[in-house]
Design a protein around this motif. Sequence first.
Motif, PDB file in Angstrom:
ATOM      1  N   PHE A  40      59.215  13.990 144.647  1.00 52.65           N
ATOM      2  CA  PHE A  40      59.679  14.634 145.874  1.00 52.65           C
ATOM      3  C   PHE A  40      60.700  13.727 146.531  1.00 52.65           C
ATOM      4  O   PHE A  40      60.814  12.554 146.198  1.00 52.65           O
ATOM      5  CB  PHE A  40      58.509  14.871 146.839  1.00 52.65           C
ATOM      6  CG  PHE A  40      57.553  15.939 146.381  1.00 52.65           C
ATOM      7  CD1 PHE A  40      56.612  15.672 145.395  1.00 52.65           C
ATOM      8  CD2 PHE A  40      57.593  17.209 146.930  1.00 52.65           C
ATOM      9  CE1 PHE A  40      55.736  16.650 144.959  1.00 52.65           C
ATOM     10  CE2 PHE A  40      56.721  18.204 146.511  1.00 52.65           C
ATOM     11  CZ  PHE A  40      55.802  17.917 145.525  1.00 52.65           C
ATOM     12  N   ARG A  83      60.165  17.198 153.515  1.00 51.22           N
ATOM     13  CA  ARG A  83      59.963  16.784 152.131  1.00 51.22           C
ATOM     14  C   ARG A  83      60.337  17.911 151.183  1.00 51.22           C
ATOM     15  O   ARG A  83      59.982  19.061 151.423  1.00 51.22           O
ATOM     16  CB  ARG A  83      58.512  16.372 151.959  1.00 51.22           C
ATOM     17  CG  ARG A  83      58.158  15.809 150.609  1.00 51.22           C
ATOM     18  CD  ARG A  83      56.749  15.257 150.640  1.00 51.22           C
ATOM     19  NE  ARG A  83      55.806  16.231 151.169  1.00 51.22           N
ATOM     20  CZ  ARG A  83      54.588  15.932 151.607  1.00 51.22           C
ATOM     21  NH1 ARG A  83      54.190  14.674 151.609  1.00 51.22           N
ATOM     22  NH2 ARG A  83      53.771  16.884 152.052  1.00 51.22           N
ATOM     23  N   PHE A 113      60.583  19.277 147.075  1.00 51.25           N
ATOM     24  CA  PHE A 113      60.207  19.144 145.677  1.00 51.25           C
ATOM     25  C   PHE A 113      61.458  18.870 144.844  1.00 51.25           C
ATOM     26  O   PHE A 113      62.503  19.505 145.035  1.00 51.25           O
ATOM     27  CB  PHE A 113      59.528  20.431 145.204  1.00 51.25           C
ATOM     28  CG  PHE A 113      59.321  20.509 143.715  1.00 51.25           C
ATOM     29  CD1 PHE A 113      60.154  21.272 142.919  1.00 51.25           C
ATOM     30  CD2 PHE A 113      58.291  19.809 143.121  1.00 51.25           C
ATOM     31  CE1 PHE A 113      59.970  21.357 141.551  1.00 51.25           C
ATOM     32  CE2 PHE A 113      58.079  19.883 141.750  1.00 51.25           C
ATOM     33  CZ  PHE A 113      58.932  20.658 140.964  1.00 51.25           C
ATOM     34  N   ALA A 168      54.180  11.408 143.069  1.00 49.99           N
ATOM     35  CA  ALA A 168      52.895  11.878 143.550  1.00 49.99           C
ATOM     36  C   ALA A 168      52.050  12.425 142.412  1.00 49.99           C
ATOM     37  O   ALA A 168      52.584  12.939 141.413  1.00 49.99           O
ATOM     38  CB  ALA A 168      53.094  12.958 144.608  1.00 49.99           C
ATOM     39  N   THR A 211      54.676  22.114 145.651  1.00 51.40           N
ATOM     40  CA  THR A 211      54.718  21.794 147.070  1.00 51.40           C
ATOM     41  C   THR A 211      53.889  20.542 147.318  1.00 51.40           C
ATOM     42  O   THR A 211      52.943  20.250 146.585  1.00 51.40           O
ATOM     43  CB  THR A 211      54.165  22.938 147.929  1.00 51.40           C
ATOM     44  OG1 THR A 211      52.801  23.175 147.555  1.00 51.40           O
ATOM     45  CG2 THR A 211      54.965  24.216 147.725  1.00 51.40           C
ATOM     46  N   GLY A 212      54.240  19.834 148.373  1.00 47.02           N
ATOM     47  CA  GLY A 212      53.560  18.585 148.661  1.00 47.02           C
ATOM     48  C   GLY A 212      52.075  18.731 148.915  1.00 47.02           C
ATOM     49  O   GLY A 212      51.303  17.813 148.636  1.00 47.02           O
ATOM     50  N   TYR A 267      49.495  17.782 146.241  1.00 49.32           N
ATOM     51  CA  TYR A 267      49.431  16.413 145.761  1.00 49.32           C
ATOM     52  C   TYR A 267      48.567  15.559 146.677  1.00 49.32           C
ATOM     53  O   TYR A 267      48.679  15.622 147.898  1.00 49.32           O
ATOM     54  CB  TYR A 267      50.843  15.839 145.630  1.00 49.32           C
ATOM     55  CG  TYR A 267      51.607  16.480 144.490  1.00 49.32           C
ATOM     56  CD1 TYR A 267      52.194  17.731 144.644  1.00 49.32           C
ATOM     57  CD2 TYR A 267      51.689  15.847 143.253  1.00 49.32           C
ATOM     58  CE1 TYR A 267      52.857  18.333 143.580  1.00 49.32           C
ATOM     59  CE2 TYR A 267      52.357  16.445 142.197  1.00 49.32           C
ATOM     60  CZ  TYR A 267      52.934  17.691 142.366  1.00 49.32           C
ATOM     61  OH  TYR A 267      53.582  18.288 141.321  1.00 49.32           O
ATOM     62  N   TRP A 279      50.167   9.467 146.741  1.00 50.48           N
ATOM     63  CA  TRP A 279      51.605   9.276 146.935  1.00 50.48           C
ATOM     64  C   TRP A 279      51.962   7.805 146.861  1.00 50.48           C
ATOM     65  O   TRP A 279      51.194   6.933 147.294  1.00 50.48           O
ATOM     66  CB  TRP A 279      52.022   9.819 148.312  1.00 50.48           C
ATOM     67  CG  TRP A 279      51.875  11.297 148.445  1.00 50.48           C
ATOM     68  CD1 TRP A 279      50.729  11.983 148.746  1.00 50.48           C
ATOM     69  CD2 TRP A 279      52.892  12.276 148.269  1.00 50.48           C
ATOM     70  NE1 TRP A 279      50.984  13.337 148.769  1.00 50.48           N
ATOM     71  CE2 TRP A 279      52.305  13.541 148.489  1.00 50.48           C
ATOM     72  CE3 TRP A 279      54.248  12.224 147.961  1.00 50.48           C
ATOM     73  CZ2 TRP A 279      53.027  14.728 148.396  1.00 50.48           C
ATOM     74  CZ3 TRP A 279      54.968  13.405 147.873  1.00 50.48           C
ATOM     75  CH2 TRP A 279      54.358  14.640 148.084  1.00 50.48           C
TER      76      TRP A 279
END
Length: 127
Positions: free
Chosen positions: A37, A45, A47, A97, A110-111, A114, A117
């Motif tokens: 990311f 953020r 991707f 991540a 998408t964050g 995850y 990190w």
Amino acid sequence: QVQLVESGGELVQAGGSLRLSCAASGGTLSNYHMGWFRQAPGKGREFVAAITWSGGSTYYADSVKGRFTISRDNAKNTMYLQMISLKPEDTAVYYCAAPLPPRGVVVPATGSGYRYWGQGTQVTVSS
């Protein structure tokens, strides 16, 4: 739990290339799908790319497709992001991540998918 450390970010001129690395410790990288990311100043953020645990499938954001290549070396517990033809709009902090579940049916884009990190590495592309 797995700890992730990115490296390789630096200042580069537009059109240049960089290779980012993401080294894992405290866990086995091959247990996880992985993702990259980025976050530019003042932006959310974003991707960039993802790769399945085996490296058999890869996924890219449209903005980097054809310029960035995600790969991994499970024997070295390391993931990479090769970036070519860099543009000023690629300037951002880049994060690697690992998701939870680690080997889900779908690789998250998408964050929120995850769990683990890294601290990030700065990539700056000058025009």
